[in-house]
Each structure stands twice: as C-alpha cells, then as structure tokens.
Scaffold this motif. Sequence first.
Motif, PDB file in Angstrom:
ATOM      1  N   PHE A 113     -25.701   7.259   1.562  1.00  0.00           N
ATOM      2  CA  PHE A 113     -24.568   7.621   0.629  1.00  0.00           C
ATOM      3  C   PHE A 113     -24.046   8.914   0.897  1.00  0.00           C
ATOM      4  N   TYR A 114     -22.637   8.973   0.707  1.00  0.00           N
ATOM      5  CA  TYR A 114     -21.931  10.120   1.309  1.00  0.00           C
ATOM      6  C   TYR A 114     -20.678  10.301   0.182  1.00  0.00           C
ATOM      7  N   ASP A 115     -20.394  11.409   0.098  1.00  0.00           N
ATOM      8  CA  ASP A 115     -19.192  11.728  -0.842  1.00  0.00           C
ATOM      9  C   ASP A 115     -17.974  11.484   0.061  1.00  0.00           C
ATOM     10  N   ALA A 116     -17.065  11.022  -0.640  1.00  0.00           N
ATOM     11  CA  ALA A 116     -15.611  10.382   0.043  1.00  0.00           C
ATOM     12  C   ALA A 116     -14.661  10.291  -0.636  1.00  0.00           C
ATOM     13  N   LEU A 117     -13.562  10.367  -0.091  1.00  0.00           N
ATOM     14  CA  LEU A 117     -12.053   9.856  -0.728  1.00  0.00           C
ATOM     15  C   LEU A 117     -12.066   8.397  -0.447  1.00  0.00           C
ATOM     16  N   ARG A 118     -11.877   7.703  -1.600  1.00  0.00           N
ATOM     17  CA  ARG A 118     -12.112   6.209  -1.380  1.00  0.00           C
ATOM     18  C   ARG A 118     -10.634   5.634  -1.775  1.00  0.00           C
ATOM     19  N   VAL A 119      -9.994   4.836  -0.896  1.00  0.00           N
ATOM     20  CA  VAL A 119      -8.439   4.645  -1.140  1.00  0.00           C
ATOM     21  C   VAL A 119      -8.458   2.845  -1.130  1.00  0.00           C
ATOM     22  N   GLU A 120      -8.295   2.456  -2.363  1.00  0.00           N
ATOM     23  CA  GLU A 120      -8.194   1.031  -2.299  1.00  0.00           C
ATOM     24  C   GLU A 120      -6.684   0.548  -2.699  1.00  0.00           C
ATOM     25  N   ILE A 121      -6.401  -0.443  -1.660  1.00  0.00           N
ATOM     26  CA  ILE A 121      -5.137  -1.031  -1.692  1.00  0.00           C
ATOM     27  C   ILE A 121      -5.255  -2.294  -2.204  1.00  0.00           C
ATOM     28  N   GLY A 122      -4.005  -2.321  -3.049  1.00  0.00           N
ATOM     29  CA  GLY A 122      -4.071  -3.787  -3.892  1.00  0.00           C
ATOM     30  C   GLY A 122      -5.257  -4.182  -4.537  1.00  0.00           C
ATOM     31  N   GLU A 123      -5.851  -5.180  -4.196  1.00  0.00           N
ATOM     32  CA  GLU A 123      -7.130  -5.906  -4.687  1.00  0.00           C
ATOM     33  C   GLU A 123      -8.285  -5.299  -3.891  1.00  0.00           C
ATOM     34  N   ALA A 124      -8.209  -4.733  -2.854  1.00  0.00           N
ATOM     35  CA  ALA A 124      -9.331  -3.978  -2.047  1.00  0.00           C
ATOM     36  C   ALA A 124     -10.299  -4.993  -1.663  1.00  0.00           C
ATOM     37  N   LYS A 125     -10.142  -6.089  -1.303  1.00  0.00           N
ATOM     38  CA  LYS A 125     -10.905  -7.231  -1.116  1.00  0.00           C
ATOM     39  C   LYS A 125     -11.158  -7.296   0.645  1.00  0.00           C
ATOM     40  N   GLY A 126     -10.317  -6.591   1.421  1.00  0.00           N
ATOM     41  CA  GLY A 126     -10.381  -6.747   2.788  1.00  0.00           C
ATOM     42  C   GLY A 126     -11.349  -5.876   3.376  1.00  0.00           C
ATOM     43  N   GLN A 127     -11.388  -5.846   4.736  1.00  0.00           N
ATOM     44  CA  GLN A 127     -12.043  -5.099   5.525  1.00  0.00           C
ATOM     45  C   GLN A 127     -12.237  -3.435   5.366  1.00  0.00           C
ATOM     46  N   ASN A 128     -13.222  -2.761   5.457  1.00  0.00           N
ATOM     47  CA  ASN A 128     -13.008  -1.145   5.163  1.00  0.00           C
ATOM     48  C   ASN A 128     -12.599  -0.591   6.725  1.00  0.00           C
ATOM     49  N   TRP A 129     -12.133   0.616   6.410  1.00  0.00           N
ATOM     50  CA  TRP A 129     -11.988   1.630   7.561  1.00  0.00           C
ATOM     51  C   TRP A 129     -12.567   2.875   7.163  1.00  0.00           C
ATOM     52  N   TRP A 130     -13.518   3.501   8.045  1.00  0.00           N
ATOM     53  CA  TRP A 130     -14.025   4.743   7.603  1.00  0.00           C
ATOM     54  C   TRP A 130     -13.930   5.725   8.569  1.00  0.00           C
ATOM     55  N   CYS A 131     -13.750   7.092   8.286  1.00  0.00           N
ATOM     56  CA  CYS A 131     -13.737   8.076   8.954  1.00  0.00           C
ATOM     57  C   CYS A 131     -14.422   9.393   8.385  1.00  0.00           C
ATOM     58  N   VAL A 132     -14.231  10.515   8.910  1.00  0.00           N
ATOM     59  CA  VAL A 132     -14.847  11.699   8.228  1.00  0.00           C
ATOM     60  C   VAL A 132     -13.817  12.698   8.126  1.00  0.00           C
ATOM     61  N   MET A 133     -13.758  13.195   7.008  1.00  0.00           N
ATOM     62  CA  MET A 133     -12.485  14.121   6.919  1.00  0.00           C
ATOM     63  C   MET A 133     -13.009  15.385   7.026  1.00  0.00           C
ATOM     64  N   PHE A 134     -14.202  15.898   6.706  1.00  0.00           N
ATOM     65  CA  PHE A 134     -15.017  17.011   7.335  1.00  0.00           C
ATOM     66  C   PHE A 134     -16.246  16.880   7.559  1.00  0.00           C
ATOM     67  N   PRO A 135     -16.629  17.502   8.900  1.00  0.00           N
ATOM     68  CA  PRO A 135     -15.742  17.990   9.963  1.00  0.00           C
ATOM     69  C   PRO A 135     -14.764  16.944  10.330  1.00  0.00           C
ATOM     70  N   PRO A 136     -13.441  17.470  10.990  1.00  0.00           N
ATOM     71  CA  PRO A 136     -12.448  16.390  11.117  1.00  0.00           C
ATOM     72  C   PRO A 136     -12.872  15.533  12.466  1.00  0.00           C
ATOM     73  N   LEU A 137     -13.635  14.464  11.999  1.00  0.00           N
ATOM     74  CA  LEU A 137     -13.897  13.377  13.063  1.00  0.00           C
ATOM     75  C   LEU A 137     -13.242  12.211  13.211  1.00  0.00           C
ATOM     76  N   CYS A 138     -11.946  12.253  12.272  1.00  0.00           N
ATOM     77  CA  CYS A 138     -11.065  11.118  12.408  1.00  0.00           C
ATOM     78  C   CYS A 138     -10.210  11.240  13.511  1.00  0.00           C
ATOM     79  N   PHE A 139      -9.963  12.168  13.978  1.00  0.00           N
ATOM     80  CA  PHE A 139      -9.072  12.541  15.282  1.00  0.00           C
ATOM     81  C   PHE A 139      -9.608  12.394  16.714  1.00  0.00           C
ATOM     82  N   VAL A 140     -10.922  11.736  16.543  1.00  0.00           N
ATOM     83  CA  VAL A 140     -11.536  11.225  17.763  1.00  0.00           C
ATOM     84  C   VAL A 140     -10.734  10.869  18.953  1.00  0.00           C
ATOM     85  N   ASP A 141     -10.684  11.435  20.149  1.00  0.00           N
ATOM     86  CA  ASP A 141      -9.873  10.664  21.214  1.00  0.00           C
ATOM     87  C   ASP A 141     -10.471   9.443  21.644  1.00  0.00           C
ATOM     88  N   ILE A 142     -10.093   8.131  21.006  1.00  0.00           N
ATOM     89  CA  ILE A 142     -10.593   7.039  21.451  1.00  0.00           C
ATOM     90  C   ILE A 142     -10.864   6.423  22.804  1.00  0.00           C
TER      91      ILE A 142
END
Length: 221
Positions: free
Chosen positions: A139-168
């Motif tokens: 369990f982690y503290d997070a900013l959760r963004v639910e679009i519409g009914e929010a019944k679709g697949q998730n997408w996760w990343c880390v806002m701090f430290p900034p790991l969302c910008f990993v060079d894929i």
Amino acid sequence: MKKILNLFKNPKVKMVIILSFLLFLYTTICALSYGQNVSTDIANSVFRLHVLANSDSKEDQALKLKVRDSLLNYMNEICENCKSKEDAIILVEKNKDSFKQIALDTISTEGYSYDVNINIGNFEFPTKNYGDISLPAGFYDALRVEIGEAKGQNWWCVMFPPLCFVDISSGIVPDESKELMEDNLTEEEFALVSKDSSKDIKFKFKLLEFLGNNGLITAKK
C-alpha cells in the motif's frame, strides 16, 4: 502407526519437535516483522500516480495515456524542486484542482465528455519495475485519477522520486531520481529496490514481494 505414536512419547523426540516448532515460529515472526518495517519505510518514501481508464476499449485506453501525458507534463513543472515525499504531497494537494482540470481539458480535446475523480489516498499496488528500480507490492500513498467509470486497466508510476520519466528505450532511471530515493531510504532498503544487488538482497526482495502479494504485510495506514 503405533511405532509413530511411541516415537512421540520419547522425551528427546518431543523436545526436538517443540524446539523445531519454536524455531519456525520465531523465524516467521522475524520475517513478518522485517517485511513490515521495510515495506513501511519504502512506502513512506515514495508518492505514486495511479490512472484508471474508463474501460478496456482501445479508445479509452488510448485516452488514458493522453491524460497521463498531460498530467506528467504538469507534474514535472510543479514537482521539479521537491526533495521529499511530503513536499510532493503538499504541492499535489495544493494543485489538485489543476490536475483535475488538466485531465478534463485533455478528455474534452480528444472529443470525450467523461468526468474525472481525483483524490489522494493510500492504495494497493502490485510489484512494479521502473527501469532498474523495483518497488514491492504493498500500500502506497498516491494521487489517484479515475476517468469516467474507471473500470479499465490501470497505469502506475512514481511521482516522487520522479520515476515516471524513465527512458523506456534504455530502461535506466536518471541518477538524480536514484539519489533522491537513496536519500530517503536506508542503505539496505535502497539496495532492495535496486536491481543491481547481491543474491542475499534479491532474496529479501522476493520475501517482501511474497509477503506483500499474499497480504501478510501492509503499509496501509
């Protein structure tokens, strides 16, 4: 069967069984305690982003990624100078309405009219890899963004430290992000989440992963 029962009557055998059970119990308690403490420390050092699509349709999943990109661009602007998880949460809390509006604007630009629900809370995450950094399930503290009914697949990343910008393409986390994570973790805890670690550390990560996936430990508040 009688031989087995007679064997259990032997005082020495009884003592071995009791000692073996106590050793197992002690080892289990130590493993759970270690897992709980480390899991909590790691969870207390990161702040994550969780985006849920309206559905699993191709269009809704593509929209989810558009919203993600818009949020990441904004997040990169406001969180650039964050030095701790607390800094990131304060900034996101202060700008939560802006996050929602950016998501709504992106959805509208793409021709949809879905509503967006945004909240900051403590949520369950699976084990996730970010380049050469791995975070165990828990369990982690997070900013959760639910679009519409929010019944679709998730997408996760880390806002701090900034790991969302990993060079894929290279799968490498920027050194600056690693340094921030290292500053907020003990030496062993940082070694646990780093893929470049010893067999002993990798075993401990697997232990954390097992305990977390089976609900035996939780950093939930």
